[in-house]
Design an enzyme around this catalytic site. Structure first.
Site, mmCIF file in Angstrom:
data_model
loop_
_atom_site.group_PDB
_atom_site.id
_atom_site.type_symbol
_atom_site.label_atom_id
_atom_site.label_comp_id
_atom_site.label_asym_id
_atom_site.label_seq_id
_atom_site.Cartn_x
_atom_site.Cartn_y
_atom_site.Cartn_z
ATOM 1 N N LYS A 100 12.452 -15.232 -27.340
ATOM 2 C CA LYS A 100 11.777 -15.647 -28.677
ATOM 3 C C LYS A 100 13.179 -16.624 -29.512
ATOM 4 C CE LYS A 100 8.335 -12.579 -29.123
ATOM 5 N NZ LYS A 100 7.094 -12.152 -29.652
ATOM 6 N N LYS B 241 2.501 -15.106 -19.494
ATOM 7 C CA LYS B 241 1.858 -13.956 -20.363
ATOM 8 C C LYS B 241 0.779 -14.208 -21.264
ATOM 9 C CE LYS B 241 3.574 -11.333 -23.586
ATOM 10 N NZ LYS B 241 3.803 -10.251 -24.583
ATOM 11 N N LYS C 58 -0.408 -13.254 -28.158
ATOM 12 C CA LYS C 58 -1.100 -13.463 -29.535
ATOM 13 C C LYS C 58 -0.478 -14.468 -30.234
ATOM 14 C CE LYS C 58 0.102 -8.745 -31.164
ATOM 15 N NZ LYS C 58 1.247 -8.573 -31.761
#
Ligand code: ATP
Ligand code: LTN
Length: 332
Positions: free
Chosen positions: A116, A198, A201
């Site tokens: 992230k 992966k 969203k």
């Protein structure tokens, strides 16, 4: 839900964006399956979402929408405790205490933090770094035995266990040491566009992600365009990640084993297979969409659910916190 001697389950998802087929197959579908055997607590972890910048108005709407999505997935608000994390103050209180018992080295190893912060170089905040400590607090507050999550959360769960064990060794047996509950098949649904990544969203390429709220036409289009290979054989192996992923979706939604699916499509092309996958997904999501629309038109019912959820959650959380404060030596 009566507080009998059933074991506790806790899990949650961040209310940013909207639920994906990955969230559903990896986590929420399994939450539903556990609701009779355990005392289940499912949170909308809005505090975790603050690690990325949110627009307050949109954030509020996303949070309500998330609650409706949880319920539309079939979670029963009578059987489970469903609540917003920010409504139960004990989460942040315990997170601080646990952060004083977590080492920088441990947090530095977290792959989600690395990924992230790589993706959002402009906002690598302290919350992003201590995110797994808040997650440990979520879990440990409720004396949780099992945490149903997808594969990507395994590392955070291991850290939660380490923190619980360390804390118990220092202050006495306060926390249950939790275990992860990761499905054998479907623990990592991949992006339809990059099947080695992966499904997420927050992916910029929306064509790779099936959102539960996508319209039927959009779902069909995304699945038809899913990246495959040129072998032309529906087979479950790591050389054909795109097909393997579609087979995983097919298998988890229909409960048909992959061998059976291979047999069924022997000699048939990818076109027929994709069409069937799309049909299965669309059929599966039809009741979800209807329920979602109904719930969003009945906001009062949503308010009742989250208020009652927070009250019930707080009662359990406070019991744990009393013990924690006491054993640490804070003056009453
Ligand atoms: P974001 O893109 O915002 O990081 P996300 O799609 O990864 O979000 P989370 O809110 O982080 O979703 O995850 C909620 C739950 O869904 C977790 O238990 C997580 O392990 C599971 N999950 C998320 N993506 C997948 C996936 N692709 N396959 C299986 N499980 C998943
Ligand atoms: N980090 C999780 C969301 C989450 C969670 C939790 C999951 C926050 N607190 C407690 C299980 C238990 C994620 O999926 N990104």
């Amino acid at each position: 839900m009566s507080m009998d001697n059933k074991k506790m389950i806790f899990s949650g998802a961040q209310p940013t964006g909207s639920l994906t087929m990955g969230n559903y197959i990896g986590a929420i579908k399994n939450w539903k399956a556990l609701e009779d055997e355990y005392n289940c607590i499912y949170s909308i972890v809005d505090l975790h979402s603050l690690t990325a910048r949110q627009d307050p108005k949109k954030f509020k709407e996303m949070c309500i929408s998330f609650l409706a999505q949880y319920l539309a997935c079939g979670l029963d608000a009578k059987k489970n405790i469903i609540f917003f994390q920010s409504h139960v103050r004990q989460h942040t209180e315990l997170a601080w205490i646990l952060s004083c018992h977590t080492y920088l080295g441990e947090l530095n190893r977290m792959t989600q933090f690395k990924e992230k912060s790589e993706k959002h170089r402009e906002n690598i905040n302290a919350g992003l770094f201590t995110y797994p400590v808040l997650q440990a607090a979520d879990i440990l507050l409720y004396q949780t035995s099992k945490v149903p999550v997808g594969e990507d959360q395994k590392q955070h769960l291991e850290l939660s266990r380490d923190i619980a064990i360390r804390f118990n060794n220092t202050y006495g047996e306060i926390f249950v040491v939790p275990e992860h509950h990761i499905p054998k098949i479907g623990a990592k649904i991949m992006s339809l566009q990059e099947p080695n990544k992966k499904m997420s969203k927050s992916d910029e390429n929306m064509n790779g992600t099936i959102f539960l709220m996508d319209t039927e036409q959009v779902t069909l289009k995304k699945i038809k365009r899913a990246v495959t290979d040129d072998r032309g054989k529906v087979a479950y192996n790591d050389e054909q990640l795109g097909i393997k992923n579609l087979m995983t979706i097919y298998s988890t939604l229909t409960k048909e084993c992959v061998e059976k699916i291979e047999e069924k499509y022997a000699g048939k092309g990818y076109g027929a297979f994709k069409k069937d996958v799309a049909e299965i997904v669309i059929e599966h999501l039809r009741p979800f969409r209807a329920k979602y629309a109904e719930l969003m038109n009945n906001r009062e019912c949503l308010v009742d659910v989250y208020k009652e959820g927070a009250e019930r959650a707080e009662e359990i959380a406070e019991k744990t916190m009393k013990k924690v404060r006491d054993n640490i030596g804070f003056i009453k």
